[in-house]
Each structure stands twice: as C-alpha cells, then as structure tokens.
Design a protein around this motif. Structure first.
Motif, mmCIF file in Angstrom:
data_model
loop_
_atom_site.group_PDB
_atom_site.id
_atom_site.type_symbol
_atom_site.label_atom_id
_atom_site.label_comp_id
_atom_site.label_asym_id
_atom_site.label_seq_id
_atom_site.Cartn_x
_atom_site.Cartn_y
_atom_site.Cartn_z
ATOM 1 N N LYS A 150 0.999 -1.075 -0.072
ATOM 2 C CA LYS A 150 -0.080 -0.077 -0.106
ATOM 3 C C LYS A 150 0.807 1.406 -0.119
ATOM 4 O O LYS A 150 1.950 1.125 0.617
ATOM 5 N N ASP A 151 0.553 2.167 -0.599
ATOM 6 C CA ASP A 151 1.059 3.415 -0.705
ATOM 7 C C ASP A 151 1.775 4.048 0.553
ATOM 8 O O ASP A 151 2.773 4.676 0.567
ATOM 9 N N ASP A 152 1.062 3.980 1.647
ATOM 10 C CA ASP A 152 1.445 4.560 2.813
ATOM 11 C C ASP A 152 2.123 3.613 3.659
ATOM 12 O O ASP A 152 2.085 3.939 4.687
ATOM 13 N N VAL A 153 2.608 2.576 3.182
ATOM 14 C CA VAL A 153 3.149 1.508 3.965
ATOM 15 C C VAL A 153 4.770 1.580 3.495
ATOM 16 O O VAL A 153 5.082 1.562 2.662
ATOM 17 N N SER A 154 5.576 1.509 4.875
ATOM 18 C CA SER A 154 7.038 1.440 4.679
ATOM 19 C C SER A 154 7.386 -0.018 4.591
ATOM 20 O O SER A 154 7.378 -0.745 5.819
ATOM 21 N N PRO A 155 8.100 -0.716 3.685
ATOM 22 C CA PRO A 155 8.573 -2.041 3.639
ATOM 23 C C PRO A 155 9.628 -2.428 4.448
ATOM 24 O O PRO A 155 9.524 -3.370 5.138
ATOM 25 N N LYS A 156 10.439 -1.133 4.834
ATOM 26 C CA LYS A 156 11.538 -1.417 5.696
ATOM 27 C C LYS A 156 10.971 -1.827 7.164
ATOM 28 O O LYS A 156 11.266 -2.547 7.907
ATOM 29 N N GLU A 157 10.004 -0.931 7.664
ATOM 30 C CA GLU A 157 9.225 -0.999 8.708
ATOM 31 C C GLU A 157 8.439 -2.382 8.791
ATOM 32 O O GLU A 157 8.516 -2.896 10.144
ATOM 33 N N PHE A 201 -0.938 -5.136 4.579
ATOM 34 C CA PHE A 201 -0.124 -4.384 4.104
ATOM 35 C C PHE A 201 0.004 -4.134 2.415
ATOM 36 O O PHE A 201 0.721 -3.195 2.067
ATOM 37 N N TYR A 202 -0.589 -5.156 1.999
ATOM 38 C CA TYR A 202 -0.540 -5.543 0.512
ATOM 39 C C TYR A 202 -1.814 -4.694 0.016
ATOM 40 O O TYR A 202 -2.773 -4.484 0.556
ATOM 41 N N LYS A 203 -1.433 -4.280 -1.348
ATOM 42 C CA LYS A 203 -2.882 -3.719 -2.137
ATOM 43 C C LYS A 203 -3.772 -4.920 -2.327
ATOM 44 O O LYS A 203 -3.370 -5.695 -2.510
ATOM 45 N N GLU A 204 -5.036 -4.408 -2.514
ATOM 46 C CA GLU A 204 -5.916 -5.451 -2.615
ATOM 47 C C GLU A 204 -5.799 -6.400 -3.960
ATOM 48 O O GLU A 204 -5.970 -7.501 -4.090
#
Length: 207
Positions: A150-157, A201-204
């Motif tokens: 999702k656009d507002d999610v940080s993969p590193k976090e 955390f993933y887009k639909e």
C-alpha cells in the motif's frame, strides 16, 4: 581438531554436534562443562578431547559449522526466483526449519555466541556478526518487488515488524528442542501470521 571426526557416520557426527550445541546454547562459554557436553554427545570425555583437543577448539568448530549452515541457507534462497516480499520470508523460514530439524539448538547457539563476553572466544567470533543484521536487510531488498505494498506502508518498517514478531513468537512458544513434529506445526502457525501481515500491508489486487 582431529580430522578422524569426519570419518564417523553422519548420524554420529550430528549426535556429537547437537549434544555440544545443546550445552553451549544453555550456558555461557565459561559455565559449559566438557563433562556435560560429553554426556549430551553420548561419548566419553576422553573421546571428546581426542576429536576436538579442548573446549575452545570445539566451540569454534561448532561456530564455523553453524555459520556454514547459514551460508548454505542463503545460497539456497538466492537460487529462488520469487521476488514477492512475504514469499521470500516464508522461503527463508522454511529453510531455517530444515536446519533446525537437523540441529535443534543451532539458532540459540548462535544467539549465545553473539552475546558471549568471555575473552577467550569473544575476539575470534565478534567480527563475523558485525553489522550482519543490517547487511541481511540490505541483501533482502535487492530484488524484492515493493510495488505490491500500500502507498502509505514502509517495507523496511514491515520487515522490522516481521523480525520482532518472529522473536516474540518463538519466546512465547518455548518448545523443547527435539520435538520436531511440534516444530513443523509451529512453522505452519508462523506462516499463517505472515499471511495476516500480507493482507494488512499489500494492495488489494495482490492478495
């Protein structure tokens, strides 16, 4: 170290390795006695010294062996072409379980090594761990597809959350080392939690 150790049947080698790892995983280096190691390994103390010379030599052999197993795991993972964030984590977890089925105390042993303060062995192993966690994270992101988040999610976090979840999950379970069937069930349960994170955390369109 006496090379005759490698002439032993693989099953016997593993029994000695696992017995020694079990003791070193339970105690700090100074408190791990060769008497208990020999007992856990199913051999006499004299034979233990015959193969490894002394406790330090045995400890460093186990350390090198455990690190090599970790390298083999990384090599196996690099051969996989899947670039999905969570699939890569699941693959890594499955590889780890394969190692644990063969050597139940190997991860706890490496953790003990990391925090070891005894000067006799500390200087020998400390450099290998230096920045290893940071390097592992950098290596992980080299070919992973980040567009699924999702656009507002940080993969590193999210990766940090996965690491913290794994640590807390294992502490909560506290399984006995040799219950391999439970270990497989535990892995299945952990993967289910990873799939929950994927949904969060993933887009639909990628679920």
């Amino acid at each position: 170290m006496n090379e005759k150790f490698f002439d032993l049947p693989k099953e016997k080698q593993n029994a000695i390795i696992n017995g020694a790892m079990h003791v070193f995983a339970k105690y700090e280096y100074k408190k791990a006695t060769t008497e208990e190691i020999a007992k856990e390994a199913g051999i006499s103390k004299a034979l233990l010294f015959h193969y490894f010379g002394n406790k330090k030599s045995l400890y460093l052999f186990l350390y090198d062996y455990a690190v090599q197993k970790s390298y083999e795991q990384k090599k196996e993972l690099k051969n996989k072409k899947d670039n999905d964030f969570f699939n890569k984590i699941i693959d890594a977890q499955n590889c780890k379980v394969k190692i644990l089925l063969e050597h139940p105390d190997i991860m706890m042993f490496l953790t003990k090594v990391y925090f070891e303060e005894n000067e006799e062995v500390k200087e020998v192993v400390k450099d290998v761990f230096k920045n290893s966690a940071v390097e592992a994270k950098i290596d992980f992101f080299k070919d992973v597809d980040l567009t699924k988040f999702k656009d507002d999610v940080s993969p590193k976090e999210v990766l940090n959350i996965v690491f913290w979840m794994a640590e807390g999950f294992m502490k909560d379970k506290r399984l006995e080392a040799n219950k391999t069937v439970d270990l497989l069930k535990l892995n299945d349960e952990y993967v289910k939690y990873l799939k929950v994170l994927r949904k969060a955390f993933y887009k639909e369109e990628y679920l």
